[in-house]
Design a protein around this motif. Structure first.
Motif, short mmCIF file in Angstrom:
data_model
loop_
_atom_site.label_atom_id
_atom_site.label_comp_id
_atom_site.label_asym_id
_atom_site.label_seq_id
_atom_site.Cartn_x
_atom_site.Cartn_y
_atom_site.Cartn_z
N THR A 69 56.83 54.76 91.89
CA THR A 69 55.87 54.25 90.77
C THR A 69 56.92 54.94 89.97
OG1 THR A 69 53.85 53.51 91.97
CG2 THR A 69 54.48 53.49 89.16
N GLU A 70 57.60 53.77 88.52
CA GLU A 70 58.07 54.70 87.45
C GLU A 70 57.23 54.40 86.41
OE1 GLU A 70 62.03 52.87 85.94
OE2 GLU A 70 63.22 53.68 87.96
N CYS A 71 57.01 55.53 85.63
CA CYS A 71 56.36 55.71 84.86
C CYS A 71 56.78 54.66 83.67
CB CYS A 71 57.01 57.16 83.72
SG CYS A 71 56.51 58.73 85.57
N THR A 72 55.76 54.31 82.97
CA THR A 72 55.92 53.44 81.66
C THR A 72 56.42 53.64 80.61
OG1 THR A 72 54.38 52.03 83.34
CG2 THR A 72 54.84 51.48 81.00
N GLU A 179 70.39 54.19 101.82
CA GLU A 179 69.52 53.12 102.57
C GLU A 179 69.13 52.53 101.22
OE1 GLU A 179 66.15 55.87 103.98
OE2 GLU A 179 66.38 57.20 101.99
N THR A 180 67.54 51.84 101.72
CA THR A 180 67.20 51.19 100.34
C THR A 180 65.49 51.61 100.58
OG1 THR A 180 66.57 49.65 102.06
CG2 THR A 180 68.56 49.01 100.43
N ARG A 181 65.17 51.39 99.23
CA ARG A 181 64.05 51.82 99.18
C ARG A 181 63.28 51.00 97.86
NH1 ARG A 181 64.39 58.39 97.75
NH2 ARG A 181 65.61 58.99 99.52
N LYS A 182 61.97 50.74 98.03
CA LYS A 182 61.14 49.14 97.19
C LYS A 182 60.47 50.54 96.51
CE LYS A 182 59.68 47.38 100.49
NZ LYS A 182 58.40 46.24 100.90
N TRP A 183 60.75 50.22 94.80
CA TRP A 183 59.83 51.40 94.03
C TRP A 183 58.96 49.76 93.33
CZ3 TRP A 183 59.65 56.18 91.78
CH2 TRP A 183 60.79 56.72 92.14
N THR A 184 57.93 50.62 92.22
CA THR A 184 57.16 49.16 91.31
C THR A 184 57.60 49.60 89.97
OG1 THR A 184 55.06 49.45 92.85
CG2 THR A 184 54.80 48.36 90.90
N VAL A 185 58.43 48.89 89.27
CA VAL A 185 59.25 48.89 88.09
C VAL A 185 58.62 48.08 87.15
CG1 VAL A 185 60.93 49.14 86.87
CG2 VAL A 185 60.85 50.35 88.75
N LEU A 186 57.23 48.73 86.19
CA LEU A 186 56.79 48.50 85.03
C LEU A 186 56.04 46.56 85.78
CD1 LEU A 186 59.75 48.11 82.65
CD2 LEU A 186 57.30 49.31 82.37
N GLY A 187 55.44 46.97 87.09
CA GLY A 187 54.31 45.90 87.63
C GLY A 187 55.12 44.99 88.46
N GLU A 188 56.69 44.85 89.23
CA GLU A 188 57.36 44.73 89.64
C GLU A 188 57.71 45.89 90.98
OE1 GLU A 188 58.20 41.19 89.40
OE2 GLU A 188 57.68 40.55 87.88
N THR A 189 58.06 44.61 92.07
CA THR A 189 58.73 45.38 92.96
C THR A 189 60.44 45.82 92.75
OG1 THR A 189 57.28 45.06 94.30
CG2 THR A 189 59.15 45.61 95.16
N ARG A 190 61.34 46.55 92.72
CA ARG A 190 62.39 46.18 92.73
C ARG A 190 63.14 47.62 93.64
NH1 ARG A 190 63.34 46.66 86.01
NH2 ARG A 190 65.06 46.93 86.28
#
Length: 322
Positions: A69-72, A179-190
Motif C-alpha cells: 500500500t502506498e503512503c498518502t 514479475e507483476t505485483r498489485k499495489w493499492t494506491v490512493l484507494g485504487e488497485t494498480r
C-alpha cells in the motif's frame, strides 16, 4: 492526485514500425471516476525520517510497504522524504523498445536494475470484464493483430490496445526476469512490473504470462529459455488433456483430443491476462477442433492478451499476498 478530466496522455516518439497508440501515464477509467480515498480509510504508517539515515523513510519495514500500500501525501510523517510513493511519482526504471527476432517488439533495460526494483506500471483503459468480452469480439471482427489486455481483478480488465504505456511491450518468457505485483494506491488497485533479479543494461525485460489453454489452435512459445514449455499454456490442465505431436524444426503440427471430458478451469485471483494478473474472464473459451492442423504463430495478438478465445493468460502469480 490526478483529477477527473485532467489530460494524462503525452506524446512519445515511437520507432518506425510500431503500431500507433495513445501513450498515457495513468489508468483511464471508463464508466466510472477514480476513487476518492476517504480519510478514515487512509493507511498511516509509523515511520519517522532519521536525518542520519537517508534510507529510513518508508522502506522495507514500513507497514504500508509490507502490505503493498502506498503512503498518502500529507498523511505520512516522513513528508517529502517518503520513499513509498513510487507509483504516484512514476519512479520508473529507464527502458527502451527494440525489435526482437521473431517476437515483434520488446522492452529492454536501459540501465542496470536491481532485484525487487519497480520498473514500470502497466497502464491502460480500465473496463469491466463484460466490456472486455465485447471488445475482444470487436477486435476479432476487425482482425486487430496486436491486442494487449491484463485482468486487474475479478471485475475489471486493463486494456492497453488503444491507450497504454510501454509496459504493453513486455514479452513472455518461461524463465522471466520480472514479475507483476498489485499495489493499492490512493484507494485504487494498480499493477506494477518489478525485477525478480538483477538485470543488466541491454537485457530484455520479460514476465511469465501464465497462459490458460482452452482448446483450439496451439501456439509455440519462442522465448528460448532452457526450460521453455514449447507451447504457450502447455502447463495448464486443459492443454494436458490433449496429445500434442510435433517435430522439431517443423512449424506444422496436429492436435488430437483425448477421450477425457472437458472441465472448466477456474483461475484464481492474482493472475494477469497481458489479460497482463488476476482472474481471467471466461469469454476466451472456444470449442475444440479435433485433428486440426495449424501453423505456429508469433504474433502478439496471441501472446499479448490474445483476443482469440482459444487462449487465456495468467500472470501476477508471483504477486505478494495482500
Amino acid at each position: 492526485m490526478m483529477h477527473s478530466g485532467e489530460d494524462i496522455s503525452n506524446v512519445v516518439q515511437l520507432p518506425e514500425g510500431v503500431t500507433p497508440f495513445i501513450h498515457i501515464t495513468q489508468n483511464v477509467f471508463l464508466r466510472r471516476k477514480h476513487k476518492k480515498l476517504k480519510e478514515d480509510d487512509i493507511a498511516i504508517c509509523q515511520c519517522k525520517y532519521d536525518t542520519s539515515d537517508p534510507e529510513s523513510a518508508c522502506v522495507e519495514r514500513c507497514l504500508n510497504v509490507l502490505t503493498n500500500t502506498e503512503c498518502t501525501p500529507g498523511y505520512c510523517q516522513c513528508g517529502d522524504t517518503c520513499k513509498n510513493q513510487i507509483f504516484q511519482k512514476r519512479e520508473y526504471a529507464k527502458t527502451k523498445l527494440f525489435r526482437t527476432n521473431g517476437r515483434g517488439w520488446g522492452l529492454l533495460a536501459d540501465e542496470n536494475i536491481k532485484a525487487g526494483q519497480f520498473i514500470i506500471e502497466y497502464c491502460g483503459e480500465v473496463i469491466s470484464s463484460e466490456a472486455a468480452k465485447k471488445r475482444s469480439h470487436v477486435y476479432e471482427a476487425h482482425e486487430v493483430k496486436d491486442t494487449y489486455m491484463i485482468s486487474l481483478d475479478t471485475n475489471y480488465v486493463i486494456d492497453s490496445t488503444r491507450k497504454g504505456n510501454f509496459a504493453r511491450f513486455l514479452n513472455h518468457s518461461c524463465r522471466p526476469n520480472c514479475e507483476t505485483r498489485k499495489w493499492t494506491v490512493l484507494g485504487e488497485t494498480r499493477l506494477g512490473i518489478f525485477a525478480m533479479k538483477d538485470i543488466s543494461v541491454g537485457m530484455e525485460l520479460t514476465i511469465n504470462y501464465y497462459f490458460e489453454w482452452y482448446a483450439g489452435a496451439t501456439v509455440r512459445c519462442l522465448c528460448g529459455a532452457a526450460n521453455c514449455c514449447i507451447f504457450l499454456g502447455a502447463k495448464s490442465q486443459r492443454f494436458k488433456e490433449y496429445n500434442h505431436v510435433w517435430k522439431d524444426g517443423n512449424d506444422r503440427y496436429k492436435v488430437e483430443p483425448s477421450n477425457r471430458s472437458h472441465k472448466n478451469n477456474n483461475i484464481g485471483s492474482g493472475s494477469t491476462t497481458k489479460m497482463k494478473s488476476q482472474r481471467i474472464p471466461k469469454w476466451k473459451k472456444s470449442r475444440c477442433t479435433p485433428k486440426r492442423k495449424v501453423k505456429s504463430s508469433s504474433r502478439k495478438q496471441v501472446i499479448k492478451g490474445s483476443t482469440r478465445r482459444s487462449h487465456q493468460v495468467r500472470g501476477d502469480k508471483t504477486t505478494k499476498s495482500l
